[in-house]
Design a protein around this motif. Structure first.
Motif, PDB file in Angstrom:
ATOM      1  N   GLY A 159       8.234  43.019  -7.446  1.00  7.81           N
ATOM      2  CA  GLY A 159       7.107  42.109  -6.947  1.00  7.81           C
ATOM      3  C   GLY A 159       6.679  42.169  -5.686  1.00  7.81           C
ATOM      4  O   GLY A 159       7.201  43.018  -4.903  1.00  7.81           O
ATOM      5  N   MET A 160       5.556  41.704  -5.415  1.00  7.42           N
ATOM      6  CA  MET A 160       4.931  41.692  -4.163  1.00  7.42           C
ATOM      7  C   MET A 160       4.293  40.189  -3.949  1.00  7.42           C
ATOM      8  O   MET A 160       4.235  39.478  -4.468  1.00  7.42           O
ATOM      9  CB  MET A 160       3.946  42.706  -3.873  1.00  7.42           C
ATOM     10  CG  MET A 160       2.559  42.437  -4.881  1.00  7.42           C
ATOM     11  SD  MET A 160       1.406  43.647  -4.789  1.00  7.42           S
ATOM     12  CE  MET A 160       1.035  43.166  -3.036  1.00  7.42           C
ATOM     13  N   MET A 161       3.915  39.927  -2.521  1.00 11.01           N
ATOM     14  CA  MET A 161       3.277  38.604  -2.221  1.00 11.01           C
ATOM     15  C   MET A 161       2.646  38.741  -1.107  1.00 11.01           C
ATOM     16  O   MET A 161       2.821  39.621  -0.058  1.00 11.01           O
ATOM     17  CB  MET A 161       4.644  37.490  -2.046  1.00 11.01           C
ATOM     18  CG  MET A 161       4.060  36.186  -1.164  1.00 11.01           C
ATOM     19  SD  MET A 161       5.215  35.290  -0.403  1.00 11.01           S
ATOM     20  CE  MET A 161       6.280  35.009  -1.662  1.00 11.01           C
ATOM     21  N   MET A 162       1.276  38.308  -1.312  1.00  9.89           N
ATOM     22  CA  MET A 162       0.326  38.181  -0.064  1.00  9.89           C
ATOM     23  C   MET A 162       0.050  37.012   0.168  1.00  9.89           C
ATOM     24  O   MET A 162      -0.344  36.049  -0.781  1.00  9.89           O
ATOM     25  CB  MET A 162      -0.939  38.949  -0.509  1.00  9.89           C
ATOM     26  CG  MET A 162      -0.702  40.456  -0.633  1.00  9.89           C
ATOM     27  SD  MET A 162      -2.400  41.411  -0.840  1.00  9.89           S
ATOM     28  CE  MET A 162      -1.728  43.005  -0.944  1.00  9.89           C
ATOM     29  N   GLU A 163       0.028  36.378   1.268  1.00  5.49           N
ATOM     30  CA  GLU A 163      -0.199  35.028   1.667  1.00  5.49           C
ATOM     31  C   GLU A 163      -1.572  34.948   2.053  1.00  5.49           C
ATOM     32  O   GLU A 163      -2.226  35.402   2.967  1.00  5.49           O
ATOM     33  CB  GLU A 163       0.679  34.470   2.669  1.00  5.49           C
ATOM     34  CG  GLU A 163       2.123  34.416   2.494  1.00  5.49           C
ATOM     35  CD  GLU A 163       3.065  33.602   3.485  1.00  5.49           C
ATOM     36  OE1 GLU A 163       2.759  34.038   4.646  1.00  5.49           O
ATOM     37  OE2 GLU A 163       3.972  32.989   3.141  1.00  5.49           O
ATOM     38  N   ALA A 164      -2.423  33.736   1.427  1.00  2.00           N
ATOM     39  CA  ALA A 164      -3.702  33.507   1.648  1.00  2.00           C
ATOM     40  C   ALA A 164      -4.349  32.385   0.962  1.00  2.00           C
ATOM     41  O   ALA A 164      -3.968  32.479  -0.379  1.00  2.00           O
ATOM     42  CB  ALA A 164      -4.827  34.675   1.650  1.00  2.00           C
ATOM     43  N   PRO A 165      -5.048  31.453   1.274  1.00  2.00           N
ATOM     44  CA  PRO A 165      -5.701  30.388   0.505  1.00  2.00           C
ATOM     45  C   PRO A 165      -6.580  31.126  -0.574  1.00  2.00           C
ATOM     46  O   PRO A 165      -7.120  32.363  -0.207  1.00  2.00           O
ATOM     47  CB  PRO A 165      -6.378  29.604   1.325  1.00  2.00           C
ATOM     48  CG  PRO A 165      -6.097  29.972   2.829  1.00  2.00           C
ATOM     49  CD  PRO A 165      -5.458  31.234   2.787  1.00  2.00           C
ATOM     50  N   VAL A 166      -6.733  30.326  -1.739  1.00  2.00           N
ATOM     51  CA  VAL A 166      -7.802  30.867  -2.623  1.00  2.00           C
ATOM     52  C   VAL A 166      -8.891  31.746  -2.123  1.00  2.00           C
ATOM     53  O   VAL A 166      -9.729  32.488  -2.383  1.00  2.00           O
ATOM     54  CB  VAL A 166      -7.920  29.945  -3.845  1.00  2.00           C
ATOM     55  CG1 VAL A 166      -9.261  30.455  -4.791  1.00  2.00           C
ATOM     56  CG2 VAL A 166      -6.831  29.636  -4.373  1.00  2.00           C
ATOM     57  N   GLU A 167      -9.748  30.650  -1.200  1.00  2.00           N
ATOM     58  CA  GLU A 167     -11.114  31.095  -0.671  1.00  2.00           C
ATOM     59  C   GLU A 167     -10.960  32.274   0.295  1.00  2.00           C
ATOM     60  O   GLU A 167     -12.113  32.802   0.518  1.00  2.00           O
ATOM     61  CB  GLU A 167     -11.619  29.771   0.276  1.00  2.00           C
ATOM     62  CG  GLU A 167     -12.034  28.630  -0.583  1.00  2.00           C
ATOM     63  CD  GLU A 167     -12.384  27.443   0.440  1.00  2.00           C
ATOM     64  OE1 GLU A 167     -13.741  27.103  -0.004  1.00  2.00           O
ATOM     65  OE2 GLU A 167     -11.969  27.240   1.099  1.00  2.00           O
TER      66      GLU A 167
END
Length: 217
Positions: free
Chosen positions: A52-60
């Motif tokens: 797995g991986m994760m990138m943090e960011a709001p949708v916009e």
């Protein structure tokens, strides 16, 4: 499944187990991984999808490239691993265990891509269980909460106040602490074993009660 031959698949070499190095963002890797396992061992009994991986960011603020990267590793790779493994699991009446953390059923801020892909893992798990149960193939999912992995420990250590963070993260769990990798592995081992032969299509949450506890008003 105690005493089984374990082969790990990851980007870096694993010195504790027999290991295949691979990049799950490459859609051509899963088929070659399964082929290598069959060539080495001659059979496949259990597939555990845990990458797995994760990138943090709001949708916009999330680019389509970053969205696609999350999708490729978190959902497309498990799908391709299952697809490649099914012919061999059919021969052994084997089973599949997917890791789809609690963010597949709840959300933390700025984790839209991660949550969406992990919810997809839960849906994929149920679908595979329904489609292939009559062939003797089981498929279940494990949903860990906050587990004391190296990644999470590094995250805490790099926070502004690690001691306060550890104290606060423990308080949001009814059991008063975070979990260990061994506790998650114990459930995976059970689901892989014959004792769980009548269990399929299920999601098991391993989060110390975190998603069960309501917040204070």
């Amino acid at each position: 499944m105690r005493g089984a031959d374990v082969i790990t698949v990851q980007r870096r070499k694993n010195e504790d187990f027999e290991c295949i190095t691979a990049d799950f963002s490459n859609t051509e890797e899963p088929e070659s991984i399964i082929a290598e396992v069959i060539e080495s061992k001659g059979r496949l009994d259990v597939l555990v999808n845990n990458a797995g991986m994760m990138m943090e960011a709001p949708v916009e603020e999330m680019s389509i490239e970053d969205w696609q990267s999350n999708l490729n590793v978190n959902l497309t790779a498990p799908f391709l691993m299952i697809r490649a493994a099914l012919p061999y699991l059919r021969k052994t009446t084997g089973n599949i265990i997917n890791t789809g953390p609690v963010e597949g059923i709840a959300a933390n801020p700025h984790h839209a891509a991660y949550c969406a892909t992990k919810a997809g893992i839960h849906g994929l798990t149920r679908s595979v269980a329904v489609d292939h149960g009559r062939e003797g193939i089981r498929c279940n999912a494990v949903a860990p909460g906050w587990i004391d992995t190296e990644l999470n420990q590094d995250f805490i250590d790099n926070s502004s106040d690690p001691d306060l963070f550890r104290r606060d993260i423990g308080r949001i769990h009814p059991v008063g602490r975070t979990g260990t990798p061994e506790e998650v592995a114990a459930l995976v081992a059970f689901l892989a074993a014959e004792e769980s032969g009548f269990i399929t299509g299920q999601l098991y949450t391993v989060d110390g009660g975190r998603t069960t506890q309501l917040s204070l008003p």
